[in-house]
Design an enzyme around this catalytic site. Sequence first.
Site, short mmCIF file in Angstrom:
data_model
loop_
_atom_site.label_atom_id
_atom_site.label_comp_id
_atom_site.label_asym_id
_atom_site.label_seq_id
_atom_site.Cartn_x
_atom_site.Cartn_y
_atom_site.Cartn_z
N PRO A 137 103.15 32.64 23.65
CA PRO A 137 102.54 32.69 22.19
C PRO A 137 102.62 33.70 21.41
CG PRO A 137 100.66 32.95 23.89
CD PRO A 137 101.89 32.67 24.80
N GLU A 138 103.00 34.85 22.17
CA GLU A 138 103.27 36.13 21.36
C GLU A 138 104.24 36.33 20.41
OE1 GLU A 138 105.37 37.38 25.43
OE2 GLU A 138 103.99 35.67 24.40
N LEU A 139 105.12 35.33 20.53
CA LEU A 139 106.38 35.23 19.61
C LEU A 139 106.07 35.20 18.16
CD1 LEU A 139 109.69 35.28 19.55
CD2 LEU A 139 109.62 32.90 19.65
N ARG A 172 103.63 36.27 16.81
CA ARG A 172 102.80 37.56 16.33
C ARG A 172 104.13 38.48 16.10
NH1 ARG A 172 99.40 36.16 20.35
NH2 ARG A 172 99.87 38.03 21.44
#
Length: 233
Positions: free
Chosen positions: A130-132, A134
Site C-alpha cells: 500500500p506504500e506505492l 504514497r
Amino acid sequence: MASLLSLERRDDVGIVTLQRPEKRNALSIDLRVELTETFGSLAEDDDVGAIVLTGAGSAFCSGMDTSQFGGDRAHKERLIETSLASFRAVGNSPKPVVAAVNGPALAGGFALALLCDLRLAAEEATFGFPELPRGIPPSYASARAALPPAIAGELALTGRMLDAEEALLMGVVSAVHPAGELMSRAVELAGRIASGPREAVAETKRRILLDRERTTGHLFEEEERLLRAALLG
C-alpha cells in the site's frame, strides 16, 4: 524493556512471534534489532531445523514503523542499517523459514513474508504494497525472490491488495487455513522439514539462497543503494 518478539521451541522448530500487536507488529528499530539477533542465534543453533515466523494479535506485520522516520543523520543511518540487517537475517537464514501469515502482511511486512521460504495464510490474511500510492516504491526485489516476474511486477506496480484466496491462486501462499489451525499447520510443516536429513536440508537451503542471490541479488543491491540515497542524500 519488554522484548518485542518471543522465541518458543517446539521440538526442533523455533517459533518467532513479533510482539507489537498494538502497532500491528510494525517494525520499529528495536524490533528489527531483536529480529536480527534472534535469527542469528537460530542460525547457529544445531538443535533447530526450521523456523516459523508469525505475528501476535490480528496482524502479521504492517511494515516499517513510520513514526520513527526523520531525525538527524545518525538516526537515519540507524534506520537504514537495522532495516537491511533484519531483512537479510530472515532472507538469508540457513534454516528453512515458514511464514504463518495470521493477518495483514503489508508493505515491509509483505516483503518480510516473501523472504521466507514458504507461506501459509489464515483466512483473514491480506497482502500488498500500500506504500506505492504514497510515492514510496515497494520492494520489487522481495517480490521477485518468491514470485514470477509478471505477478511480482503487477503487485509492485499497482499496490493492490490480495485476500488470502487471491494470494493462494497467485502462488503467494501455498495454503489457507482457518485462523485457529494456522499455527499448528505451520509448525507441522516446519517440523516435517526439520525432521528430514539435516545435511540434505541444509544443502537444499544453500542452493535456494544461491539461486536467489544469482537471480535477485542485484535488485536487492539497487534497492539498498536507493534507500541510502533517499535517506542520506
